[in-house]
Structure formats: structure tokens, C-alpha cells
Design a protein around this motif. Structure first.
Motif, PDB file in Angstrom:
ATOM      1  N   GLY A 202      41.479  36.603  41.840  1.00  0.00           N
ATOM      2  CA  GLY A 202      40.999  36.730  43.213  1.00  0.00           C
ATOM      3  C   GLY A 202      41.061  38.145  43.761  1.00  0.00           C
ATOM      4  N   GLY A 203      42.146  38.871  43.476  1.00  0.00           N
ATOM      5  CA  GLY A 203      42.273  40.237  43.966  1.00  0.00           C
ATOM      6  C   GLY A 203      41.254  41.171  43.349  1.00  0.00           C
ATOM      7  N   VAL A 204      40.931  40.943  42.076  1.00  0.00           N
ATOM      8  CA  VAL A 204      39.895  41.724  41.396  1.00  0.00           C
ATOM      9  C   VAL A 204      38.533  41.419  42.009  1.00  0.00           C
ATOM     10  CG1 VAL A 204      38.721  42.114  39.196  1.00  0.00           C
ATOM     11  CG2 VAL A 204      41.210  41.829  39.247  1.00  0.00           C
ATOM     12  N   ALA A 205      38.258  40.136  42.218  1.00  0.00           N
ATOM     13  CA  ALA A 205      36.969  39.720  42.763  1.00  0.00           C
ATOM     14  C   ALA A 205      36.730  40.299  44.154  1.00  0.00           C
ATOM     15  CB  ALA A 205      36.903  38.195  42.815  1.00  0.00           C
ATOM     16  N   ARG A 206      37.795  40.365  44.957  1.00  0.00           N
ATOM     17  CA  ARG A 206      37.639  40.846  46.326  1.00  0.00           C
ATOM     18  C   ARG A 206      37.874  42.355  46.456  1.00  0.00           C
ATOM     19  NH1 ARG A 206      39.776  35.722  46.730  1.00  0.00           N
ATOM     20  NH2 ARG A 206      41.944  36.277  47.049  1.00  0.00           N
ATOM     21  N   GLY A 207      38.130  43.014  45.337  1.00  0.00           N
ATOM     22  CA  GLY A 207      38.138  44.464  45.302  1.00  0.00           C
ATOM     23  C   GLY A 207      39.405  45.160  45.724  1.00  0.00           C
ATOM     24  N   LYS A 210      43.116  46.109  40.741  1.00  0.00           N
ATOM     25  CA  LYS A 210      42.414  46.524  39.526  1.00  0.00           C
ATOM     26  C   LYS A 210      42.558  45.489  38.420  1.00  0.00           C
ATOM     27  CE  LYS A 210      42.901  51.493  40.344  1.00  0.00           C
ATOM     28  NZ  LYS A 210      43.454  52.774  39.817  1.00  0.00           N
ATOM     29  N   ASP A 211      43.667  44.762  38.434  1.00  0.00           N
ATOM     30  CA  ASP A 211      43.949  43.777  37.392  1.00  0.00           C
ATOM     31  C   ASP A 211      44.331  42.451  38.025  1.00  0.00           C
ATOM     32  OD1 ASP A 211      43.765  45.656  35.151  1.00  0.00           O
ATOM     33  OD2 ASP A 211      45.600  46.519  35.975  1.00  0.00           O
ATOM     34  N   PRO A 212      44.168  41.360  37.286  1.00  0.00           N
ATOM     35  CA  PRO A 212      44.581  40.055  37.806  1.00  0.00           C
ATOM     36  C   PRO A 212      46.096  39.979  37.992  1.00  0.00           C
ATOM     37  CG  PRO A 212      43.103  39.814  35.909  1.00  0.00           C
ATOM     38  CD  PRO A 212      43.524  41.253  35.971  1.00  0.00           C
ATOM     39  N   TYR A 213      46.531  38.976  38.750  1.00  0.00           N
ATOM     40  CA  TYR A 213      47.934  38.575  38.770  1.00  0.00           C
ATOM     41  C   TYR A 213      48.130  37.588  37.616  1.00  0.00           C
ATOM     42  CZ  TYR A 213      47.584  39.895  43.783  1.00  0.00           C
ATOM     43  OH  TYR A 213      47.359  40.537  44.973  1.00  0.00           O
ATOM     44  N   PRO A 214      49.288  37.581  36.947  1.00  0.00           N
ATOM     45  CA  PRO A 214      50.389  38.537  37.045  1.00  0.00           C
ATOM     46  C   PRO A 214      50.176  39.714  36.096  1.00  0.00           C
ATOM     47  CG  PRO A 214      51.031  36.746  35.620  1.00  0.00           C
ATOM     48  CD  PRO A 214      49.624  36.446  36.076  1.00  0.00           C
ATOM     49  N   ALA A 215      51.063  40.706  36.183  1.00  0.00           N
ATOM     50  CA  ALA A 215      50.978  41.903  35.366  1.00  0.00           C
ATOM     51  C   ALA A 215      51.106  41.552  33.873  1.00  0.00           C
ATOM     52  CB  ALA A 215      52.075  42.885  35.763  1.00  0.00           C
ATOM     53  N   PRO A 216      50.495  42.347  33.011  1.00  0.00           N
ATOM     54  CA  PRO A 216      50.520  42.050  31.568  1.00  0.00           C
ATOM     55  C   PRO A 216      51.912  41.872  30.973  1.00  0.00           C
ATOM     56  CG  PRO A 216      48.841  43.687  32.016  1.00  0.00           C
ATOM     57  CD  PRO A 216      49.581  43.479  33.308  1.00  0.00           C
ATOM     58  N   LEU A 241      32.713  32.799  42.272  1.00  0.00           N
ATOM     59  CA  LEU A 241      33.462  31.692  41.682  1.00  0.00           C
ATOM     60  C   LEU A 241      34.063  32.023  40.320  1.00  0.00           C
ATOM     61  CD1 LEU A 241      34.432  28.804  41.916  1.00  0.00           C
ATOM     62  CD2 LEU A 241      32.211  28.020  41.067  1.00  0.00           C
ATOM     63  N   ASP A 242      33.357  32.807  39.509  1.00  0.00           N
ATOM     64  CA  ASP A 242      33.898  33.164  38.193  1.00  0.00           C
ATOM     65  C   ASP A 242      34.141  34.665  38.060  1.00  0.00           C
ATOM     66  OD1 ASP A 242      31.266  33.988  38.109  1.00  0.00           O
ATOM     67  OD2 ASP A 242      30.918  33.310  36.050  1.00  0.00           O
ATOM     68  N   ALA A 243      34.232  35.362  39.175  1.00  0.00           N
ATOM     69  CA  ALA A 243      34.424  36.818  39.148  1.00  0.00           C
ATOM     70  C   ALA A 243      35.760  37.179  38.517  1.00  0.00           C
ATOM     71  CB  ALA A 243      34.356  37.391  40.564  1.00  0.00           C
ATOM     72  N   GLY A 244      35.738  38.173  37.635  1.00  0.00           N
ATOM     73  CA  GLY A 244      36.960  38.647  36.995  1.00  0.00           C
ATOM     74  C   GLY A 244      37.368  37.873  35.760  1.00  0.00           C
ATOM     75  N   TYR A 245      36.632  36.835  35.395  1.00  0.00           N
ATOM     76  CA  TYR A 245      37.035  36.024  34.253  1.00  0.00           C
ATOM     77  C   TYR A 245      36.988  36.797  32.939  1.00  0.00           C
ATOM     78  CZ  TYR A 245      37.542  31.415  36.439  1.00  0.00           C
ATOM     79  OH  TYR A 245      37.995  30.338  37.166  1.00  0.00           O
ATOM     80  N   SER A 246      35.948  37.595  32.744  1.00  0.00           N
ATOM     81  CA  SER A 246      35.839  38.360  31.496  1.00  0.00           C
ATOM     82  C   SER A 246      37.018  39.308  31.336  1.00  0.00           C
ATOM     83  CB  SER A 246      34.523  39.143  31.467  1.00  0.00           C
ATOM     84  OG  SER A 246      33.421  38.272  31.384  1.00  0.00           O
TER      85      SER A 246
END
Length: 278
Positions: A202-207, A210-216, A241-246
Motif C-alpha cells: 500500500g505504501g508503495v502504491a500510494r507513493g 520505496k519498499d513494501p512492509y515489512p523490511a527485507p 488494486l494490484d500496485a506494487g505486486y511485481s
């Protein structure tokens, strides 16, 4: 690369979402989704602009159950809820729930958002954490840990949400051993509940991330322990709806994951299934 084709974490206009449940279902079908789980923010007695109004909770349930019937044979639909630690709603009437912590409660009974206004969050840290970002993080992970152990959700939602304001306020060093230890200690205890750890785009999709939660580093250890993950969009707008999945899949593949969980395409065979990433 395998396609996830599902999200178990989406928000509607019943809370702070921009899209109706029907609009989200239509978009999901356009994308070829095999399943979709609605999880509007559960009712609470404060910050009501972001959650379901208690008087409309029954309407929310009826709406999603209607869509569940309308889309039978096209896509599996589930009635879920994102329940915050301080929610006044019972999770028992739902197919599943996502546990999350969006707030700290102050001694006077008021609340401050973990991912809310930066100035207000800094003020909370100054007044109640001795100005220490690490002390704030310690409080956050302790609250989250106890909540998950007590309620045993299906999904642990955006586990390190506190990164949102850290990127703005630089409250603590995310690479420090002290921070990483407290996060991992809490997550290790949560693992015992067999919940899915959400990879939240969600944070990636909304800008704003830079990375999804949680951290690597958290995902890496979770895999070492044998934990299962689920990719969710935390969608508030059907267009995303599928933003950031890749990106999420690339991260998981780089850490050695070869599959993720998703809501089942056939509810008669169970609520959850695995899908390969390769």
C-alpha cells in the motif's frame, strides 16, 4: 513468474476507501483475480473518519455478503475486517481478520496515529517516550506482539508501519542492532500463532514508501523460521488494486521464497491456498 491474483486487504467507502465494494470487485475481475477479501477498518470510538461507523457495520456485512453471492462462479469473495488494537468491534462475525496497530493511546485516553501527522507523532515521542525513537519502537512492537498473541489473527498487517513516520522524522536507525533485535523478538513470538505475515504494497502504491512492509531483514528471518507470507495491496482505490505486486514478488524471490498464501479460489476446499512465485 507466478501471478498472485488476489488481495486479502482492501478498503471500501464504508471506511476511508475511495472505491465502493462493487467497484473493487469489478476491477478484481478485470485483473483476473481468483479471490478478493474485503477488510474495511473496524469500528472504533475515535478517529471515526477512517473506520466503519458502528451504526453501519451491519450494512457493511450485508453488502459484502451480497457481492459474495453476486460473484459466485466468477471470483471467490470473503468478508474480512482490519481490526486495530483499539477497535471496539468483535472479529468473530467475519471470515477472517487482519490485526494492525495504527495508534498509541496517551495517558489521558486520547490517541495519536503511528502513520498520522508527523508533528503530532513527534510530540507524542517527546512527551511519552523521552524523545527517543527507539523507546517508541519498543512500545509499538510490544503492543503489537501482545495483541497478536491474545487475538490470534489470520494475518499480521503491515508489521513495521512505524517506518512511515521514520522516513519523515528520522526517529531511529533502521539498520541498528537495537532496532532490529526488538522487531525480530516481537515477530518471533508472533510466529507461534501461525498467522500469515503480510507483505503490504500500500505504501508503495500510494507513493510514500520505496519498499513494501515489512523490511527485507524481517522477511528473511520469517522464512528461516518457516513462516508463511501473503501479498496484499491494502488498496484504498480500485485503480491500485494490484500496485506494487511485481516489486513484492521480486523481493520475496530474492530472499528465497518460492510461494505465497492467498485467499482460496474455491472456498469449499478451505479459506487459504498456496500459489507459486516462479
Amino acid at each position: 513468474m507466478g501471478e498472485v491474483l488476489s488481495s486479502a486487504h482492501v478498503h471500501t467507502t464504508f471506511c476511508d476507501g475511495k472505491s465502493t465494494a462493487e467497484e473493487l470487485a469489478v476491477r478484481a475481475c478485470e485483473l483476473g483475480f481468483v479471490s478478493l477479501g474485503f477488510t474495511s477498518h473496524a469500528p472504533q470510538t475515535f478517529d471515526e473518519a477512517h473506520c466503519i461507523n458502528p451504526s453501519r457495520e451491519s450494512d457493511y456485512k450485508k453488502e459484502i455478503r451480497k457481492i459474495q453471492q453476486d460473484y459466485k462462479g466468477k471470483m471467490a469473495v470473503y468478508l474480512g475486517i482490519e481490526r486495530d488494537l483499539f477497535s471496539c468491534s468483535s472479529p468473530e462475525d467475519y471470515d477472517y481478520f487482519i490485526a494492525s496497530v495504527h495508534y498509541f493511546m496517551k495517558p489521558d485516553g486520547s490517541y495519536v496515529g503511528v502513520d498520522g501527522a508527523a508533528e503530532e507523532f513527534q510530540k507524542y515521542i517527546d512527551e511519552y517516550c523521552g524523545g527517543s525513537g527507539l523507546e517508541m519502537a519498543k512500545q509499538y512492537f510490544s503492543l503489537f506482539r501482545d495483541y497478536v498473541l491474545d487475538f490470534k489473527p489470520a494475518i499480521i498487517g503491515h508489521f513495521d508501519l512505524l517506518r512511515y513516520n521514520n522516513s519523515i522524522l528520522h526517529l531511529y536507525d533502521e539498520e541498528s542492532l537495537a532496532y532490529r533485535k526488538m522487531a525480530l523478538d516481537a515477530l518471533r513470538d508472533m510466529y507461534e500463532t501461525n498467522a500469515f505475515l503480510e507483505v503490504n504494497t500500500g505504501g508503495v502504491a500510494r507513493g510514500y514508501m520505496k519498499d513494501p512492509y515489512p523490511a527485507p531483514f524481517l522477511l528473511k528471518e520469517w522464512k528461516e523460521w518457516g513462516g508463511e507470507v501473503i501479498i496484499n495491496s491494502d488498496c484504498h482505490d480500485a485503480k491500485l488494486l494490484d500496485a506494487g505486486y511485481s516489486q513484492a514478488k521480486d523481493i520475496l524471490l530474492s530472499l528465497g521464497y518460492d510461494h505465497v498464501a492467498r485467499l482460496s479460489s474455491n472456498p469449499q476446499e478451505g479459506m487459504w491456498e498456496q500459489v507459486g512465485l516462479l
